[in-house]
Design a protein around this motif. Sequence first.
Motif, PDB file in Angstrom:
ATOM      1  N   THR A 113       0.856  -1.188   0.000  1.00  0.00           N
ATOM      2  CA  THR A 113       0.000   0.000   0.000  1.00  0.00           C
ATOM      3  C   THR A 113       0.889   1.234   0.000  1.00  0.00           C
ATOM      4  N   GLU A 114       0.293   2.366  -0.328  1.00  0.00           N
ATOM      5  CA  GLU A 114       1.081   3.599  -0.311  1.00  0.00           C
ATOM      6  C   GLU A 114       0.234   4.778   0.155  1.00  0.00           C
ATOM      7  N   PHE A 115       0.924   5.799   0.612  1.00  0.00           N
ATOM      8  CA  PHE A 115       0.274   7.018   1.076  1.00  0.00           C
ATOM      9  C   PHE A 115       0.926   8.203   0.380  1.00  0.00           C
ATOM     10  N   VAL A 116       0.118   9.199   0.055  1.00  0.00           N
ATOM     11  CA  VAL A 116       0.635  10.420  -0.560  1.00  0.00           C
ATOM     12  C   VAL A 116       0.155  11.607   0.262  1.00  0.00           C
ATOM     13  N   TYR A 117       1.076  12.396   0.720  1.00  0.00           N
ATOM     14  CA  TYR A 117       0.736  13.579   1.521  1.00  0.00           C
ATOM     15  C   TYR A 117       1.254  14.828   0.824  1.00  0.00           C
ATOM     16  N   VAL A 118       0.473  15.897   0.909  1.00  0.00           N
ATOM     17  CA  VAL A 118       0.856  17.159   0.279  1.00  0.00           C
ATOM     18  C   VAL A 118       0.657  18.287   1.268  1.00  0.00           C
ATOM     19  N   ARG A 151     -10.089   6.509   2.825  1.00  0.00           N
ATOM     20  CA  ARG A 151      -9.535   6.094   4.118  1.00  0.00           C
ATOM     21  C   ARG A 151      -9.499   4.550   4.188  1.00  0.00           C
ATOM     22  N   ASN A 194      -6.799   3.451   0.035  1.00  0.00           N
ATOM     23  CA  ASN A 194      -6.120   4.625  -0.494  1.00  0.00           C
ATOM     24  C   ASN A 194      -5.682   4.377  -1.936  1.00  0.00           C
ATOM     25  N   PHE A 217      -5.556   9.951  -3.343  1.00  0.00           N
ATOM     26  CA  PHE A 217      -5.146   9.605  -1.982  1.00  0.00           C
ATOM     27  C   PHE A 217      -5.747  10.590  -0.983  1.00  0.00           C
ATOM     28  N   ASN A 256      -5.515  13.004   1.852  1.00  0.00           N
ATOM     29  CA  ASN A 256      -4.438  13.826   2.413  1.00  0.00           C
ATOM     30  C   ASN A 256      -4.945  14.533   3.668  1.00  0.00           C
TER      31      ASN A 256
END
Lengths: 155, 108
Positions: free
Chosen positions: A5-10, B25, B28, B71, B73
């Motif tokens: 799985t992956e997460f992307v934050y901005v 949630r 993702n 995704f 955020n």
Amino acid sequence: MSAKTEFVYVTYISATPQKVWDAITTPEFTSQYWGKNMVSNWKPGSKWDMASTDGLNHVNMTGEVLESRAPSRLVISWVSPENLGNAGETSRVTFEIEAMGDVVRLNVIHDQLNAGSEMAKGISGGWPRVLSGLKSFLETGKGLDIKSCSTSKAA
Amino acid sequence: MVTDEDKVFKALADTSRRQLLDRLRRKNGQTLQELCEGHDMSRQAVTKHLNLLEEANLVATTKRGREKLHFLNPVPINEIYMRWIGKFEQGRVQALHNLKQALQEKDQ
């Protein structure tokens, strides 16, 4: 192989790319909003450590610098010290720093994580806190709650 | 002047958009196609909601080949949280939240 799985934050920060880069790669700064010392020479192939700030230098995350292009791109592998060398437990973090007018867009991509793992759960709570701390630190000079936390312990 | 925070609150003030965030949630990195499935909203409506969420920086996107992945955020939500909930209240607020969850589970 288990599912990844992956997460992307901005986050958008009123600062220069160099300031954002320095804030991520300098222990004197990371200790103030992250509550950890991020230690490395940040050269490709070098090791990096996330160490405690209590003087004991307890390392709770480590890895290798995979790509380093100051001040715009940093890619590191991410593994807990007990799993060092275990490719299946090693994930990857990419920092992309891009100037957009007078703000900087910071993307943090954390991928190659095992879906449903403790690591995936931990980082999905951790990054939003670290990134809003970083934004606050660069824009106001205050790293949110980290300082008040340590002050309360001292008191 | 519309601030970034205004955009966040406006984006959150809609059931459909909150549901889209709930879906991200749970899983993702979904495509528009995936987000449209099992939804009674039109593709256009979902696209419009996603654009608003992306503008408020509540949804981040990456390109994967020809596909665009979405995704969750939560960074702007964390900023709001930090603004009104300090370090010292965190524990108590969390305890109340846990209590409420435990009680609601019992009821069901």
